[in-house]
Enzyme design. Structure first.
Site, short mmCIF file in Angstrom:
data_model
loop_
_atom_site.label_atom_id
_atom_site.label_comp_id
_atom_site.label_asym_id
_atom_site.label_seq_id
_atom_site.Cartn_x
_atom_site.Cartn_y
_atom_site.Cartn_z
CG ASP A 189 -7.58 -5.38 5.31
OD1 ASP A 189 -7.83 -4.21 4.93
OD2 ASP A 189 -7.00 -5.65 6.38
CD GLU A 217 -9.90 -1.11 8.10
OE1 GLU A 217 -9.01 -1.65 8.82
OE2 GLU A 217 -9.70 -0.76 6.92
NE ARG A 276 0.72 -5.03 9.57
CZ ARG A 276 -0.14 -4.37 8.78
NH1 ARG A 276 0.31 -3.64 7.80
NH2 ARG A 276 -1.43 -4.46 9.00
CD1 TRP A 322 -7.36 -1.53 -2.37
CD2 TRP A 322 -6.92 0.60 -2.89
NE1 TRP A 322 -6.14 -1.22 -1.83
CE2 TRP A 322 -5.84 0.08 -2.12
CE3 TRP A 322 -6.83 1.93 -3.32
CZ2 TRP A 322 -4.70 0.84 -1.79
CZ3 TRP A 322 -5.73 2.68 -2.98
CH2 TRP A 322 -4.67 2.14 -2.23
CD GLU A 358 -2.99 -1.18 2.24
OE1 GLU A 358 -4.08 -1.76 2.03
OE2 GLU A 358 -2.70 -0.67 3.32
#
Lengths: 720, 720
Positions: free
Chosen positions: B386, B414, B345, B563, B312
């Site tokens: 995610d 989220e 990560r 996305w 990202e």
């Protein structure tokens, strides 16, 4: 046998009583502000209070009386450490009777109508009567609520309540906070966390904190709040937000607080794609008329608008070659049918206008005097630049004779150390309010302009740019609470003195112990002058860091001149200061003659304003005998010394205050001391490059060079 | 006469006792989390506790023992509503002895060395002995502190403490929060106010809240905190910030919590203008070596780095054609001499890589297995996309055999309703942990990978993306606290069950009243499935609003495909779902055969993952007999119904909970219900444009059209 058993039981009970309150330590995090209802420490006084106050007679069918009752129910049992009944009048006395005269036989029999005559619709009467009865009354519920708070404050301050006769009413109408809060919850020039208004969860979730906000404000007579930034966002005028704002208004209403909003002048274009926002365009007028109707459907007692127009990039009437009055009247006409008002800010200046920034507001607004609607009030900052540690009063005070005019003070310490410096602002406010404009001869104080007595204006008021945020203690620095408090007290009565305000606040917020009160009172009263000394002595101004306004920046230059520091201090090899006399920009000419004369003449100009009005040679002889350069150094250094004295003083009070707040203030004083040194060193080293004179020996050597100071870049500063 | 007087005195004392605690109402604002030490309500139990616990024997010369002592001093008198002495061993019993075995004669005489053998350096033993003596001991101070919290929790949960024998130790090493906090105090994906870390006032002012943060974490065994955002800012590695961070580390240290920082891979360039950040460049290696030395001077027990690289937009080793292992090892070598670790990560995906996003992390990291240093641990999200309301477990679990691997869960909601939806996440965590990877045959659960038992890895751990902010109750929603709690408990023991975790939490945070506990337990345990139902049933995923991730957005298309929403649901006239089987992207191929087979076959694929792995026709017959379309509608509607049931359930509990939290949760449930309806309506209407089938009659008509839903624009959302 029986006796022994009785004695045993007695003993057991005594022990049970003794141990029934295992020591619970209450952390003092400052959340309760000055509404801490702690048990009265003075035993005799406590006993006498307990004798006098046994029962409260108060109805609760209305939300305001309910609020008053809740306050009494929270406060009295804790202050008096005893059970208080809330019930009908007890013939034996010891009653606190809280009611409208028309609702209470007792009050109508014991209080004359004439005693309420002057109270208006926000005043109150608190009176001790025989048999230990006390009445709190007024002409309206809100007035009575104010009376209840005032009464509780008497107890909090350990006053004698056996002979009370307090009759009070506010001297101004609009006593209002301005929150420079943005919709993303950042607070412009806010140093106490973020915005209180939780837009995302409103309207469904109403944070309990909103009520405590309302209580705190009502307790000091604040009756309005502009909840959005003067750098306005048109979205707040849309239903999505009006629905949320209405919920806030619901919470505030019982406490006598109205909600106001900032109006973005270009809203008709931004929200509904009108081709113009020209105040004289009929479509635009209709748009605001409809918008007002819509707002008042959501909030029937909406207060009105606060507007910043044609200032620092905000849109306004001048975009259409109209003037401020035409702009203000557009909005005023829209809200007038509903009883609303418009507060129109006079904070205007333009780098393209080739005149001293300090003159521009007067130049623009004076010719408009008398051209504003009755429900418009022009909001004027206390000084002509921008909330500096010291500014002479704004020339518009006294000069506007036919228009309503109100004061704008800054409570948040944008230029006075954020929320890390202990600076009590009441002396700053008081200094401005008692300044004599000479508008109608001697005694024409700014305060008499603010309360309407000077020119007879009907709409009066005082606004304070809030220092409130989501920090647990509301204001960041525990002592910054005192500035919120002081603002409220002065909005209610612009003639109050700083010392009495500080005294009230200290006793309620900390302690009535004289060993604590006296030193802290002294510390608070001198703190503003300390700040002036280590930042901007002798009339220096606007020499702080660029943009975030933190720390010293006398070297700031480049870009827009009136946003630099050099524009204001004009230091050169000759001297320093801005010549605003008739031989300079003639800003003095905007004052009435006695004032202008005083400022124009370097001999009579008060030294605290010297460099505001005069460009003065480095070797000019001051009244003290020092030359200017040495006097500047003396003041800077004195400021640092004073902060160190504050630290010593505070350290000596450790036993008189709870450890949480003691440590917190002690830590903040460490920062303040470091920053006072930073200011002193930076400014002296910088001005020395012009004066080329030696720094007096008694001043400790700087541990950094000027270059090192100039290199400091501060990132992620709060408030911007 | 004497008798009467005695009786009179007795009566007076009785009355005094009765009135000695004028009813002080404590507002429950949630600040105390599950560390509310309220007086035990069960009278018999209270008496028995009071009998057993009279004296605490605990030293306090070290900061950790001091912390333990303070906790006991705060907790016990309040829980037991009695005086507890803190003094030497009382020969008559009733002692709580808290000490290292080597420091206590009593413990060394009554507890065998062998009983401490398995406790490691974080475990504890709590044991009831004769004469009502209880010992809390372990091999280290921190272990004992954990034991003290565990002991207090027994009382808070009203357990029998007469026969305690609790021997416990954590199953993972690194139990750590990840705060996605930025330096301007905004929190990415944070819905509970702003960042706790007051950078501006640090290091001089240390907010008391930091200590309560440390206590809360220690009470659930969390031993590390990454305090900065994975979208990292290099500035935190500079002295200006290290000085502030060191102060935080000082507060955390007594509680066994280490501070970690996120490391921006390009820091050498940004901070010191190196021409490159290539991990194989000697200058770069030297830079990190020196940087580590510098950091450890400020913080001697600094934990290490967390890194998000080449993901990202974040810089990383791939910018220099190096791989993740080379990048991780660069930093690992720098901190190894000081005992530090690197958490690297595996959350990587790239729109330019022409493969299913769900496959890319495995594709990049599996070949690197065994190439990481011993002090590197690869941090893997629970699922391959995610943090969706439901995802199958990440294929890297079990697949990484030679490298350390740790779990990353998201505690902040989220994708599960921000802090306005009541969603208990333990079932989500548990579902993942007990999933069988079949890496070494049946029983190769994800939990056995996490605790190191599967492949014998030495460095183990679990990270939770925190839901903590400046909101008074820390987490926004009162029930969101339970997710922080659950994370801690599962990090300590990944084999715990959601029900027992919820039970503990409810009793400590609210009440032991079974009439409250049972319904709330039911409500919490079903809440995650509810959320899946009204947002993303049957394997649907990533169909939320763009950018802010709030509300439904199944129509989101345009811009970067991975996305959007359409990339993930692939709805067309045939059906809906992402074919990840061997006939599609073959993401299933990354799992071990038994798992791959199960997912590949539409008959054996669990229906909760159906649309994650298969593109399924609208008329496909589900196990229930419904066709897919109707099943989707059924789930969406079921989610809404379930929220309304939650509301009814909560409303019925009004008398069992303090009014402040009752009202707050009730208000939040109103939002949740509205948003569940919004999700249901939006998604059903949208997918209907593909299925072209009728919406079942039993579902209430939507009050908005699809067009209206698609027009909704949300501004100023928190968390971005």
């Amino acid at each position: 046998m029986k006796n022994n058993r009785s004695r045993f039981i007695t003993l057991v009970l005594i022990l049970a009583l003794a141990f029934s309150n295992p020591n619970k330590i209450y952390a003092e995090d400052g959340y309760d502000l000055w509404l801490r209802y702690k048990k009265i420490e003075n035993r005799d006084l406590l006993k006498s209070y307990q004798t006098v106050l046994k029962n409260v007679v108060i109805r609760s069918e209305t939300s305001t009386f309910n609020a008053a009752k809740k306050e009494l129910k929270t406060a009295l049992p804790n202050l008096l450490d005893s059970e208080i009944s809330f019930s009908d009048l007890n013939e034996n006395g010891g009653n606190l009777i809280v009611a409208l005269r028309s609702d209470s036989k007792f009050i109508s029999e014991n209080v004359n109508e004439s005693e309420l005559k002057n109270l208006g619709n926000e005043g109150y009467l608190i009176k001790s009567l025989k048999s230990n009865n006390i009445v709190i009354t007024g002409n309206t519920e809100v007035g009575i609520l104010y009376g209840v708070f005032r009464f509780l404050q008497q107890i909090q301050q350990e006053k004698d309540i056996s002979k009370l006769e307090i009759s009070d009413f506010p001297k101004t109408k609009i006593r209002i906070l301005n929150h420079w809060d943005n919709l993303d919850r950042t607070v412009e020039r806010g140093y106490a966390g973020f915005s209180l208004w939780d837009w995302f969860r409103l309207p469904d979730v109403v944070d309990p904190r909103y009520k405590d906000y309302a209580r705190a404000n009502a307790s000091i007579g604040i009756n309005g709040s502009v909840i959005t930034n003067v750098n306005a966002n048109a979205l707040i005028l849309t239903p999505l937000y009006l629905e949320k704002i209405a919920k806030l208004a619901d919470v505030f209403r019982p406490y006598g607080i109205k909600v106001y909003l900032t109006a973005r002048f270009s809203a008709p274009i931004e929200l509904d794609k009108l081709p113009t926002a020209d105040p004289l365009d009929p479509q635009v007028q209709l748009w605001w008329k409809n918008k007002a109707e819509e707002i008042y459907k959501y909030i029937p007692d909406f207060g009105g608008f606060l507007v910043k127009a044609n200032s620092e990039g905000q849109p306004g009437p001048q975009n259409y070659n109209r003037n401020h009055a035409e702009g203000a009247n557009l909005l005023a006409d829209a809200v007038a049918p509903f009883g609303g008002i418009v507060m129109w800010r006079a904070f205007v200046y333009d780098q393209n206008v080739p005149d001293d920034r300090a003159k521009q507001a007067y130049t623009e607004f004076k010719p408009l005097d008398g051209k504003f609607r009755d429900n418009v009030i022009v909001q004027v900052k206390n000084g002509a630049i921008d909330f500096q540690p010291r500014e002479p009063f704004h020339p518009l005070f006294g000069a506007m004779e036919k228009s309503n005019i109100m004061m704008e003070f800054q409570i948040t310490q944008e230029y006075l150390g954020f929320s890390t410096h202990l600076v009590f602002l009441a002396p700053l406010f008081e200094e401005c309010l008692k300044a004599d404009t000479y508008a109608k001869g001697e005694g024409s104080t700014v305060a008499s302009s603010i309360d309407g007595s000077m020119h007879g204006q009907k709409l009066t008021g005082m606004a304070g740019v809030a220092n409130i945020g989501t920090d647990r203690n509301w204001t960041g620095h525990p002592f910054a609470q005192a500035n919120w408090y002081a603002f409220g007290r002065l909005a209610w009565d612009p003639y109050l003195k700083s010392a009495e305000i500080a005294d009230e606040w200290i006793r309620m917020t900390f302690s009535n112990d004289e060993k604590f009160v006296q030193p802290v009172l002294g510390m608070m009263l001198i703190s503003r002058e300390n700040c002036v000394n280590y930042m901007t002595p002798l009339g220096l101004h606007h020499i702080m860091g660029r943009s975030h306004h933190h720390g010293p920046g006398p070297w700031v230059t480049g870009g827009r001149p009136d946003w630099t520091a050099v524009y204001y201090h004009r230091a050169d090899s000759i001297g320093v200061g801005f010549n605003r006399t008739q031989t300079g920009s003639n800003a003095t000419g905007q004052y009435f003659k006695p004032v202008a004369d005083k400022f124009n003449n370097i001999e009579t100009c008060p030294e605290e304003f010297l460099l505001w009005f005069h460009h003065v040679p480095w070797n000019y002889k001051m009244k003290s005998g020092n030359i200017l350069w040495d006097e500047i150094c003396y003041h800077y250094n004195g400021g640092v010394t004073a902060v160190r004295e504050m630290q010593k003083s505070w350290n000596s009070l450790e036993k008189s205050v709870d450890s949480e707040r003691f440590n917190y203030v002690q830590s903040l004083l460490k920062i303040q001391e470091k920053e006072a040194v930073w200011w002193r060193n930076s400014c002296i080293l910088y001005f020395q490059t012009f004066s080329k004179l030696p720094i007096p020996e008694y001043i400790e050597k700087s541990d950094k060079t000027l270059e090192e100071y100039m290199k400091i870049r501060e990132l992620y500063m709060p408030g911007i």
